[in-house]
Design a protein around this motif. Structure first.
Motif, short mmCIF file in Angstrom:
data_model
loop_
_atom_site.label_atom_id
_atom_site.label_comp_id
_atom_site.label_asym_id
_atom_site.label_seq_id
_atom_site.Cartn_x
_atom_site.Cartn_y
_atom_site.Cartn_z
N UNK A 38 0.86 -1.11 -0.01
CA UNK A 38 -0.14 -0.15 -0.08
C UNK A 38 0.84 1.44 0.09
N UNK A 39 1.93 1.25 0.65
CA UNK A 39 2.97 2.39 0.79
C UNK A 39 3.41 2.66 -0.53
N UNK A 40 4.15 1.57 -1.30
CA UNK A 40 4.42 1.42 -2.64
C UNK A 40 3.38 2.22 -3.55
N UNK A 41 2.33 1.44 -3.53
CA UNK A 41 1.21 1.98 -4.51
C UNK A 41 1.02 3.54 -4.15
N UNK A 42 0.79 3.93 -3.00
CA UNK A 42 0.62 5.21 -2.59
C UNK A 42 1.82 6.25 -3.18
N UNK A 43 3.12 5.58 -2.98
CA UNK A 43 4.21 6.58 -3.51
C UNK A 43 4.12 6.86 -5.00
N UNK A 44 3.68 5.46 -5.62
CA UNK A 44 3.62 5.54 -7.22
C UNK A 44 2.30 6.45 -7.57
N UNK A 45 1.17 6.55 -6.84
CA UNK A 45 0.06 7.17 -7.14
C UNK A 45 0.44 8.77 -6.95
N UNK A 46 1.35 9.03 -5.95
CA UNK A 46 1.85 10.46 -5.64
C UNK A 46 2.50 11.12 -6.99
N UNK A 47 3.52 10.02 -7.33
CA UNK A 47 4.49 10.50 -8.43
C UNK A 47 3.55 10.77 -9.55
N UNK A 48 2.63 10.06 -9.98
CA UNK A 48 2.02 9.85 -11.17
C UNK A 48 0.86 11.27 -11.27
N UNK A 49 0.51 11.66 -9.78
CA UNK A 49 -0.34 12.89 -9.66
C UNK A 49 0.50 14.07 -9.76
N UNK A 50 1.77 14.13 -9.23
CA UNK A 50 2.53 15.11 -9.38
C UNK A 50 3.06 15.30 -10.94
N UNK A 51 3.41 14.35 -11.74
CA UNK A 51 3.49 14.03 -13.05
C UNK A 51 2.53 14.37 -13.91
N UNK A 52 1.35 14.19 -13.65
CA UNK A 52 0.03 14.82 -14.26
C UNK A 52 -0.33 16.13 -14.06
N UNK A 53 -0.06 16.76 -12.87
CA UNK A 53 -0.15 18.18 -12.51
C UNK A 53 0.64 19.02 -13.27
N UNK A 54 2.27 18.66 -13.34
CA UNK A 54 3.12 19.12 -14.04
C UNK A 54 2.85 19.29 -15.58
N UNK A 55 2.30 18.15 -16.16
CA UNK A 55 1.95 17.84 -17.49
C UNK A 55 0.86 19.15 -17.78
N UNK A 56 -0.23 19.18 -17.00
CA UNK A 56 -1.37 20.06 -17.37
C UNK A 56 -0.72 21.32 -17.35
N UNK A 57 -0.25 21.88 -16.39
CA UNK A 57 0.58 23.17 -16.23
C UNK A 57 1.19 23.51 -17.63
N UNK A 58 2.23 22.77 -17.91
CA UNK A 58 3.09 22.95 -18.96
C UNK A 58 2.31 22.99 -20.33
N UNK A 59 1.39 22.15 -20.39
CA UNK A 59 0.37 22.22 -21.60
C UNK A 59 -0.57 23.61 -21.53
N UNK A 60 -0.91 24.06 -20.34
CA UNK A 60 -1.68 25.32 -20.28
C UNK A 60 -1.04 26.26 -20.86
N UNK A 61 0.37 26.31 -20.43
CA UNK A 61 1.10 27.61 -20.72
C UNK A 61 1.47 27.51 -22.40
N UNK A 62 1.81 26.24 -22.84
CA UNK A 62 2.09 26.14 -23.96
C UNK A 62 0.68 26.71 -25.12
N UNK A 63 -0.42 26.33 -24.61
CA UNK A 63 -1.73 26.68 -25.15
C UNK A 63 -2.17 28.04 -25.03
N UNK A 64 -1.53 28.82 -23.98
CA UNK A 64 -1.64 30.15 -23.85
C UNK A 64 -0.92 30.86 -24.90
N UNK A 65 0.36 30.30 -24.84
CA UNK A 65 1.33 31.00 -25.93
C UNK A 65 0.82 30.79 -27.52
N UNK A 66 0.35 29.65 -27.77
CA UNK A 66 -0.28 29.41 -29.10
C UNK A 66 -1.15 30.34 -29.26
N UNK A 67 -2.22 30.63 -28.45
CA UNK A 67 -3.29 31.63 -28.57
C UNK A 67 -2.84 33.11 -28.77
#
Length: 128
Positions: A38-67
């Motif tokens: 459960x600890x390992x799954x929690x850490x993996x889930x946390x890492x995935x969540x952080x990766x997803x947030x970073x990806x969304x933020x960077x895509x949002x910045x790129x989208x604003x620049x393209x607009x």
């Protein structure tokens, strides 16, 4: 008051007790393994969540620049369309002989027979 006294209890050593101890140890191992998983799954889930947030933020910045780029290019396109319209009108006018004659008289100071050209000042102050 009653006094507290130590009671010595001896452990029974038979098959049933040994089985129960093995069962208890097995349950401890299972619980420990479950906690680790459960600890390992929690850490993996946390890492995935952080990766997803970073990806969304960077895509949002790129989208604003393209607009912003799109808006700039749309403005350029509108300007170029206006210029195109002016140039097309100029082409139509250049097919007219009278317009060409007017331009030649204005720019090159050519005149028709019997015509005299006067060069007037363009400033209002000079006209006094």
């Amino acid at each position: 008051m009653k006094s507290l006294r130590k009671i010595n209890v001896t452990k029974m050593e038979n098959e049933y007790v040994a089985q129960q101890e093995k069962k208890a140890q097995s349950m401890k191992k299972k619980k420990r393994g479950l906690r680790r998983r459960l600890t390992l799954y929690g850490i993996c889930l946390f890492v995935f969540f952080i990766f997803a947030v970073v990806t969304i933020v960077s895509q949002n910045a790129a989208l604003n620049e393209k607009a912003q780029q799109k808006e700039k290019i749309d403005n350029e396109l509108a300007t170029l369309k206006k210029e195109e319209k002016v140039f097309k009108e100029e082409i139509v006018k250049l097919n007219d002989d009278e317009y060409i004659a007017k331009i030649v008289r204005r720019d090159y100071f050519l005149s028709e027979e019997g015509e005299i050209i006067f060069n007037l000042p363009k400033n209002n102050e000079d006209s006094d």
